[in-house]
Write a protein that holds these residues in place. Structure first.
Motif, PDB file in Angstrom:
ATOM      1  N   ILE A   2       0.797  -1.131   0.030  1.00  0.00           N
ATOM      2  CA  ILE A   2      -0.056   0.007   0.016  1.00  0.00           C
ATOM      3  C   ILE A   2       0.697   1.297   0.101  1.00  0.00           C
ATOM      4  N   LYS A   3       0.643   2.035  -0.866  1.00  0.00           N
ATOM      5  CA  LYS A   3       1.407   3.434  -1.400  1.00  0.00           C
ATOM      6  C   LYS A   3       0.439   4.544  -0.851  1.00  0.00           C
ATOM      7  N   VAL A   4       1.032   5.781  -0.578  1.00  0.00           N
ATOM      8  CA  VAL A   4       0.292   6.958  -0.643  1.00  0.00           C
ATOM      9  C   VAL A   4       0.847   7.894  -1.351  1.00  0.00           C
ATOM     10  N   LYS A   5       0.145   8.727  -2.310  1.00  0.00           N
ATOM     11  CA  LYS A   5       0.712   9.618  -3.131  1.00  0.00           C
ATOM     12  C   LYS A   5      -0.224  10.812  -3.338  1.00  0.00           C
ATOM     13  N   ARG A   6       0.580  12.084  -3.598  1.00  0.00           N
ATOM     14  CA  ARG A   6      -0.214  13.111  -3.957  1.00  0.00           C
ATOM     15  C   ARG A   6      -0.691  12.936  -5.223  1.00  0.00           C
ATOM     16  N   ALA A   7      -1.998  13.625  -5.505  1.00  0.00           N
ATOM     17  CA  ALA A   7      -2.540  13.668  -6.874  1.00  0.00           C
ATOM     18  C   ALA A   7      -1.656  14.695  -7.836  1.00  0.00           C
ATOM     19  N   TYR A   8      -0.741  15.491  -7.207  1.00  0.00           N
ATOM     20  CA  TYR A   8      -0.154  16.397  -8.151  1.00  0.00           C
ATOM     21  C   TYR A   8       1.100  15.632  -8.373  1.00  0.00           C
ATOM     22  N   ALA A  10       3.433  12.919 -10.328  1.00  0.00           N
ATOM     23  CA  ALA A  10       3.370  11.785 -11.548  1.00  0.00           C
ATOM     24  C   ALA A  10       2.912  10.408 -11.411  1.00  0.00           C
ATOM     25  N   ALA A  11       1.902  10.125 -12.277  1.00  0.00           N
ATOM     26  CA  ALA A  11       1.692   8.743 -11.865  1.00  0.00           C
ATOM     27  C   ALA A  11       2.767   7.569 -12.449  1.00  0.00           C
ATOM     28  N   THR A  12       3.170   6.386 -12.080  1.00  0.00           N
ATOM     29  CA  THR A  12       4.206   5.684 -12.626  1.00  0.00           C
ATOM     30  C   THR A  12       3.614   4.383 -12.468  1.00  0.00           C
ATOM     31  N   PRO A  13       4.181   3.387 -13.326  1.00  0.00           N
ATOM     32  CA  PRO A  13       3.786   2.166 -13.199  1.00  0.00           C
ATOM     33  C   PRO A  13       3.916   1.342 -11.860  1.00  0.00           C
ATOM     34  N   ALA A  33      -4.101  12.691 -16.846  1.00  0.00           N
ATOM     35  CA  ALA A  33      -2.765  12.665 -16.233  1.00  0.00           C
ATOM     36  C   ALA A  33      -2.814  12.163 -14.618  1.00  0.00           C
ATOM     37  N   ALA A  34      -3.909  12.008 -13.934  1.00  0.00           N
ATOM     38  CA  ALA A  34      -4.176  11.391 -12.760  1.00  0.00           C
ATOM     39  C   ALA A  34      -3.893   9.954 -12.756  1.00  0.00           C
ATOM     40  N   ALA A  35      -4.520   9.285 -13.931  1.00  0.00           N
ATOM     41  CA  ALA A  35      -4.460   7.912 -14.028  1.00  0.00           C
ATOM     42  C   ALA A  35      -5.050   7.125 -12.889  1.00  0.00           C
ATOM     43  N   ILE A  36      -6.370   7.586 -12.571  1.00  0.00           N
ATOM     44  CA  ILE A  36      -6.813   6.905 -11.418  1.00  0.00           C
ATOM     45  C   ILE A  36      -7.640   5.886 -12.030  1.00  0.00           C
TER      46      ILE A  36
END
Length: 120
Positions: A2-8, A10-13, A33-36
């Motif tokens: 489980i990771k936590v990341k700001r929406a601002y 960049a999304a990564t694989p 860009a958000a790749a949600i």
């Protein structure tokens, strides 16, 4: 994992399955860009709790208690169960949030609660 990341950021694989855990879409972030992969609005703190907290670090401990209590009620409980299932179904899940404070936000609280779950 489980990771936590700001929406601002960049999304990564390596993010794996990305879940937005905010009630409102992060300002200025394009959906592409958000790749949600999933947006669980109901797992976010209520509007009242979010406004009361105001990302004030001095209120974080009380926020955590109130937020965890909200997660036990509907519709947040169903959303939290859905999030638990996503964690079981995917090798990596990244909880995406919009707050500026990287240590005092609901995604941090959710990640800690999800890490308490028994492994698959």
């Amino acid at each position: 994992m489980i990771k936590v990341k700001r929406a601002y950021e960049a999304a990564t694989p390596s993010d794996g399955y990305r879940v937005l855990v905010d009630r409102i879409w992060p300002r200025g972030v394009k959906k592409e860009a958000a790749a949600i992969d999933s947006w669980l609005k109901e797992v976010a703190p209520s509007t009242e709790l979010r406004k009361w907290f105001g990302h004030d670090p001095a209120r974080f401990e009380a926020f955590c208690q109130k937020y965890l209590a909200e997660l036990k009620k509907q519709p947040a409980n169903d959303a939290f169960k859905a999030l638990q299932q996503l964690v079981k179904d995917h090798q990596t899940v990244t909880l995406v949030y919009g707050a500026k404070d990287e240590t005092h936000n609901q995604a941090v609280v959710l990640a800690e609660e999800l890490k308490k779950l028994p492994l698959k």
